[in-house]
Scaffold this motif. Structure first.
Motif, PDB file in Angstrom:
ATOM      1  N   ASP A  90      46.871  21.179  29.937  1.00  0.00           N
ATOM      2  CA  ASP A  90      45.773  21.200  30.901  1.00  0.00           C
ATOM      3  C   ASP A  90      46.032  22.141  32.078  1.00  0.00           C
ATOM      4  OD1 ASP A  90      47.729  19.755  32.191  1.00  0.00           O
ATOM      5  OD2 ASP A  90      46.502  17.990  32.584  1.00  0.00           O
ATOM      6  N   MET A  91      47.143  22.855  32.053  1.00  0.00           N
ATOM      7  CA  MET A  91      47.449  23.832  33.092  1.00  0.00           C
ATOM      8  C   MET A  91      46.991  25.237  32.725  1.00  0.00           C
ATOM      9  SD  MET A  91      51.318  22.449  33.877  1.00  0.00           S
ATOM     10  CE  MET A  91      51.776  23.855  34.867  1.00  0.00           C
ATOM     11  N   ALA A  92      46.573  25.455  31.483  1.00  0.00           N
ATOM     12  CA  ALA A  92      46.267  26.796  30.987  1.00  0.00           C
ATOM     13  C   ALA A  92      44.794  27.151  31.184  1.00  0.00           C
ATOM     14  CB  ALA A  92      46.622  26.893  29.509  1.00  0.00           C
ATOM     15  N   PHE A  93      44.548  28.363  31.683  1.00  0.00           N
ATOM     16  CA  PHE A  93      43.198  28.896  31.826  1.00  0.00           C
ATOM     17  C   PHE A  93      43.152  30.310  31.250  1.00  0.00           C
ATOM     18  CE2 PHE A  93      43.246  25.473  34.813  1.00  0.00           C
ATOM     19  CZ  PHE A  93      41.945  24.976  34.829  1.00  0.00           C
ATOM     20  N   GLY A  94      41.974  30.714  30.781  1.00  0.00           N
ATOM     21  CA  GLY A  94      41.816  32.021  30.179  1.00  0.00           C
ATOM     22  C   GLY A  94      41.557  33.108  31.197  1.00  0.00           C
ATOM     23  N   ASP A  95      41.795  34.338  30.798  1.00  0.00           N
ATOM     24  CA  ASP A  95      41.591  35.505  31.651  1.00  0.00           C
ATOM     25  C   ASP A  95      40.148  35.542  32.155  1.00  0.00           C
ATOM     26  OD1 ASP A  95      41.926  37.914  32.942  1.00  0.00           O
ATOM     27  OD2 ASP A  95      41.949  39.122  31.126  1.00  0.00           O
ATOM     28  N   GLY A  96      39.972  35.562  33.481  1.00  0.00           N
ATOM     29  CA  GLY A  96      38.658  35.607  34.090  1.00  0.00           C
ATOM     30  C   GLY A  96      37.959  34.272  34.209  1.00  0.00           C
ATOM     31  N   GLU A  97      38.566  33.237  33.681  1.00  0.00           N
ATOM     32  CA  GLU A  97      37.949  31.916  33.712  1.00  0.00           C
ATOM     33  C   GLU A  97      37.955  31.344  35.132  1.00  0.00           C
ATOM     34  OE1 GLU A  97      38.449  27.607  31.381  1.00  0.00           O
ATOM     35  OE2 GLU A  97      39.678  29.338  30.836  1.00  0.00           O
ATOM     36  N   LEU A  98      36.969  30.533  35.443  1.00  0.00           N
ATOM     37  CA  LEU A  98      36.883  29.889  36.755  1.00  0.00           C
ATOM     38  C   LEU A  98      37.849  28.712  36.809  1.00  0.00           C
ATOM     39  CD1 LEU A  98      35.233  30.024  39.453  1.00  0.00           C
ATOM     40  CD2 LEU A  98      33.816  28.196  38.497  1.00  0.00           C
ATOM     41  N   VAL A  99      38.766  28.750  37.776  1.00  0.00           N
ATOM     42  CA  VAL A  99      39.723  27.667  37.964  1.00  0.00           C
ATOM     43  C   VAL A  99      39.177  26.721  39.027  1.00  0.00           C
ATOM     44  CG1 VAL A  99      42.076  27.068  38.642  1.00  0.00           C
ATOM     45  CG2 VAL A  99      41.640  29.196  37.381  1.00  0.00           C
ATOM     46  N   PRO A 100      38.954  25.458  38.694  1.00  0.00           N
ATOM     47  CA  PRO A 100      38.423  24.513  39.682  1.00  0.00           C
ATOM     48  C   PRO A 100      39.449  24.237  40.779  1.00  0.00           C
ATOM     49  CG  PRO A 100      38.162  23.675  37.432  1.00  0.00           C
ATOM     50  CD  PRO A 100      39.110  24.829  37.368  1.00  0.00           C
ATOM     51  N   MET A 101      39.054  24.425  42.024  1.00  0.00           N
ATOM     52  CA  MET A 101      39.975  24.169  43.128  1.00  0.00           C
ATOM     53  C   MET A 101      40.365  22.700  43.231  1.00  0.00           C
ATOM     54  SD  MET A 101      41.002  26.922  44.644  1.00  0.00           S
ATOM     55  CE  MET A 101      41.418  26.729  46.363  1.00  0.00           C
ATOM     56  N   ASP A 248      38.219  32.724  46.013  1.00  0.00           N
ATOM     57  CA  ASP A 248      39.012  33.941  45.826  1.00  0.00           C
ATOM     58  C   ASP A 248      38.988  34.410  44.372  1.00  0.00           C
ATOM     59  OD1 ASP A 248      39.777  34.192  48.456  1.00  0.00           O
ATOM     60  OD2 ASP A 248      41.789  33.358  48.178  1.00  0.00           O
ATOM     61  N   GLU A 249      39.168  35.719  44.220  1.00  0.00           N
ATOM     62  CA  GLU A 249      39.417  36.312  42.916  1.00  0.00           C
ATOM     63  C   GLU A 249      40.762  37.032  42.988  1.00  0.00           C
ATOM     64  OE1 GLU A 249      36.386  38.309  40.207  1.00  0.00           O
ATOM     65  OE2 GLU A 249      37.495  40.057  40.949  1.00  0.00           O
ATOM     66  N   VAL A 250      41.662  36.683  42.080  1.00  0.00           N
ATOM     67  CA  VAL A 250      43.010  37.251  42.077  1.00  0.00           C
ATOM     68  C   VAL A 250      43.186  38.073  40.808  1.00  0.00           C
ATOM     69  CG1 VAL A 250      45.474  36.770  42.216  1.00  0.00           C
ATOM     70  CG2 VAL A 250      43.845  35.228  43.333  1.00  0.00           C
ATOM     71  N   THR A 251      43.617  39.311  40.977  1.00  0.00           N
ATOM     72  CA  THR A 251      43.854  40.202  39.832  1.00  0.00           C
ATOM     73  C   THR A 251      45.275  40.731  39.875  1.00  0.00           C
ATOM     74  OG1 THR A 251      41.532  40.884  39.723  1.00  0.00           O
ATOM     75  CG2 THR A 251      43.138  42.307  38.654  1.00  0.00           C
ATOM     76  N   ASP A 253      47.868  43.441  38.004  1.00  0.00           N
ATOM     77  CA  ASP A 253      48.064  44.582  37.109  1.00  0.00           C
ATOM     78  C   ASP A 253      49.558  44.773  36.914  1.00  0.00           C
ATOM     79  OD1 ASP A 253      45.332  45.810  36.618  1.00  0.00           O
ATOM     80  OD2 ASP A 253      45.343  45.729  38.807  1.00  0.00           O
ATOM     81  N   ILE A 254      49.991  44.790  35.656  1.00  0.00           N
ATOM     82  CA  ILE A 254      51.393  45.015  35.326  1.00  0.00           C
ATOM     83  C   ILE A 254      51.467  46.254  34.450  1.00  0.00           C
ATOM     84  CG2 ILE A 254      53.448  44.075  34.217  1.00  0.00           C
ATOM     85  CD1 ILE A 254      52.520  41.309  34.956  1.00  0.00           C
ATOM     86  N   SER A 255      52.115  47.280  34.960  1.00  0.00           N
ATOM     87  CA  SER A 255      52.147  48.567  34.272  1.00  0.00           C
ATOM     88  C   SER A 255      52.776  48.423  32.894  1.00  0.00           C
ATOM     89  CB  SER A 255      52.938  49.588  35.098  1.00  0.00           C
ATOM     90  OG  SER A 255      54.280  49.177  35.253  1.00  0.00           O
ATOM     91  N   GLY A 256      52.103  49.003  31.919  1.00  0.00           N
ATOM     92  CA  GLY A 256      52.600  48.952  30.557  1.00  0.00           C
ATOM     93  C   GLY A 256      52.296  47.668  29.828  1.00  0.00           C
ATOM     94  N   LEU A 257      51.714  46.701  30.514  1.00  0.00           N
ATOM     95  CA  LEU A 257      51.463  45.406  29.890  1.00  0.00           C
ATOM     96  C   LEU A 257      50.014  44.951  29.996  1.00  0.00           C
ATOM     97  CD1 LEU A 257      52.815  43.112  28.343  1.00  0.00           C
ATOM     98  CD2 LEU A 257      53.435  42.068  30.535  1.00  0.00           C
ATOM     99  N   GLY A 258      49.316  45.384  31.039  1.00  0.00           N
ATOM    100  CA  GLY A 258      47.917  45.007  31.162  1.00  0.00           C
ATOM    101  C   GLY A 258      47.625  44.247  32.437  1.00  0.00           C
ATOM    102  N   SER A 259      46.490  43.578  32.464  1.00  0.00           N
ATOM    103  CA  SER A 259      46.050  42.886  33.670  1.00  0.00           C
ATOM    104  C   SER A 259      45.543  41.495  33.325  1.00  0.00           C
ATOM    105  CB  SER A 259      44.938  43.687  34.365  1.00  0.00           C
ATOM    106  OG  SER A 259      43.793  43.762  33.526  1.00  0.00           O
ATOM    107  N   VAL A 260      45.376  40.696  34.370  1.00  0.00           N
ATOM    108  CA  VAL A 260      44.853  39.349  34.216  1.00  0.00           C
ATOM    109  C   VAL A 260      44.168  38.966  35.523  1.00  0.00           C
ATOM    110  CG1 VAL A 260      47.071  38.323  34.896  1.00  0.00           C
ATOM    111  CG2 VAL A 260      45.411  36.955  33.631  1.00  0.00           C
ATOM    112  N   THR A 261      43.062  38.247  35.400  1.00  0.00           N
ATOM    113  CA  THR A 261      42.266  37.868  36.564  1.00  0.00           C
ATOM    114  C   THR A 261      41.975  36.372  36.540  1.00  0.00           C
ATOM    115  OG1 THR A 261      41.195  40.043  36.736  1.00  0.00           O
ATOM    116  CG2 THR A 261      40.059  38.181  37.762  1.00  0.00           C
ATOM    117  N   ALA A 262      42.017  35.775  37.711  1.00  0.00           N
ATOM    118  CA  ALA A 262      41.605  34.371  37.856  1.00  0.00           C
ATOM    119  C   ALA A 262      40.607  34.278  38.999  1.00  0.00           C
ATOM    120  CB  ALA A 262      42.813  33.483  38.144  1.00  0.00           C
TER     121      ALA A 262
END
Length: 270
Positions: A90-101, A248-251, A253-262
Motif C-alpha cells: 500500500d506504499m506504492a504509487f505509479g508515475d504521475g499518480e495522485l498521492v493522497p496527502m 505539490d508536484e515533484v519531478t 530526473d536521473i541521467s541515463g535512467l529516466g524520470s518520475v513524477t508524483a
C-alpha cells in the motif's frame, strides 16, 4: 535478534505507540524514552513488531528501503551505518499518480535509484558481483519519507523503530539493466512545482547505489528475512530530501535512467 523479558514490555509499548500513530494518522512522541536512543537491536525488534502489526492488518511485503546512506546524515545522527525498513504494497504509487496527502503526516521527498531483483539474495558472499547478477533492472524512484514521530524529533533508534521513516514511493516507467546504465555515474535533479530543490549523484549513496544494496542484503540476511526475487529495493537518497506540501508536484530526473513524477492532493496531511 533476542530480547530479554525486561526489555520486551518497553519494546511492545514502543511498537504500539508507533502503530497507533500510523493507524490514527496522529504523530506521537519519540520511542527512545522506552528503548534508548542508540539501541540498534531493540529498535529493529520494535520495527519487527510494527511489521507484524501491518501484516496482521492485511499488508504485503514487496521490498525494502535503505536509509541514512549519506555520510553527513550519519554524522548528524551519530551513527556509522545505514538503516533499513520494509516496503508494503500500500506504499506504492505509479508515475504521475495522485498521492493522497491523508496517507501522510510530515512528508519529505528524496530521489533514488530503485532496483527490482530477479534472484534471491539469501546465500553466498553477497558481494557486488552477486548483487549485480541478482538485479533485474533499475528505475528512477521518488521516495516520500515520513515520520510518525512528532516534528521529526528523532534519534537513530526512533527512525529505525519507525520502519526507517518510510512513507510511500513512486517508480518511473523506464527499466534499464545494469548493462544499460551505471548507478554510480547517474546525476540527479529534483524539482518541486518546476523549481530545482535538490541535486546529487550516484556516488552520494554509499559511494555507489550497488554498495547500498550489498549492505542491505547482508543486513537483511542477518535480520532473518533475506531479500527475495521480485522485491523492490530503494537504495538510498542521491541528494537532500525536501518537505512536501499539499498540491505539490515533484519531478525527479536521473541521467541515463529516466524520470518520475508524483502529484500530491490538496488538503493537509492527517
Amino acid at each position: 535478534m533476542t530480547e530479554t523479558t525486561e526489555n520486551a514490555v518497553a519494546e511492545e509499548q514502543a511498537a504500539q505507540r508507533l502503530l497507533t500513530a500510523l493507524q490514527t494518522r496522529q504523530a506521537c512522541e519519540p520511542v527512545r524514552d522506552l528503548i534508548g536512543p542508540t539501541d540498534l537491536p531493540a529498535a529493529y525488534r520494535v520495527q519487527e513488531r510494527l511489521t507484524a502489526g501491518r501484516l496482521a492488518a492485511g499488508a504485503t511485503v514487496v521490498g525494502r528501503k535503505i536509509g541514512l546512506t549519506s555520510a553527513a546524515v550519519q554524522e548528524q545522527m551519530s551513527v556509522d551505518q545505514p538503516d533499513f525498513g520494509v516496503l508494503f504494497d500500500d506504499m506504492a504509487f505509479g508515475d504521475g499518480e495522485l498521492v493522497p496527502m491523508e496517507h501522510l503526516l510530515q512528508p519529505k521527498a528524496e530521489a533514488e535509484v530503485a532496483f527490482v531483483l530477479k534472484k534471491d539474495l539469501a546465500d553466498g558472499p553477497l558481494d557486488i558481483a552477486q548483487i549485480r547478477d541478482a538485479i533485474d533492472y533499475g528505475v528512477a524512484a521518488l521516495e516520500v519519507c515520513d515520520s510518525r514521530i512528532d516534528g521529526w524529533n528523532i534519534a537513530f533508534a526512533d527512525t529505525v523503530a519507525d520502519n526507517a521513516s518510510s512513507g510511500v514511493y513512486v517508480l518511473g516507467n523506464d527499466r534499464l539493466t545494469l548493462d544499460e546504465f551505471a548507478p554510480i555515474e547517474v546525476g540527479m535533479s529534483m524539482k518541486i512545482n518546476g523549481e530545482e530543490v535538490s541535486t546529487g549523484n550516484g556516488a552520494a549513496c554509499l559511494g555507489d547505489p550497488l554498495n547500498a544494496v550489498a549492505w542491505l542484503a547482508k543486513a537483511a540476511r542477518d535480520f532473518g528475512e533475506p531479500l527475495r526475487a521480485g522485491q523492490v529495493i530503494l537504495s538510498g537518497a542521491l541528494g537532500p530530501m525536501r518537505p512536501i506540501e499539499s498540491g505539490d508536484e515533484v519531478t525527479v530526473d536521473i541521467s541515463g535512467l529516466g524520470s518520475v513524477t508524483a502529484r500530491f492532493s490538496e488538503g493537509n496531511p492527517q
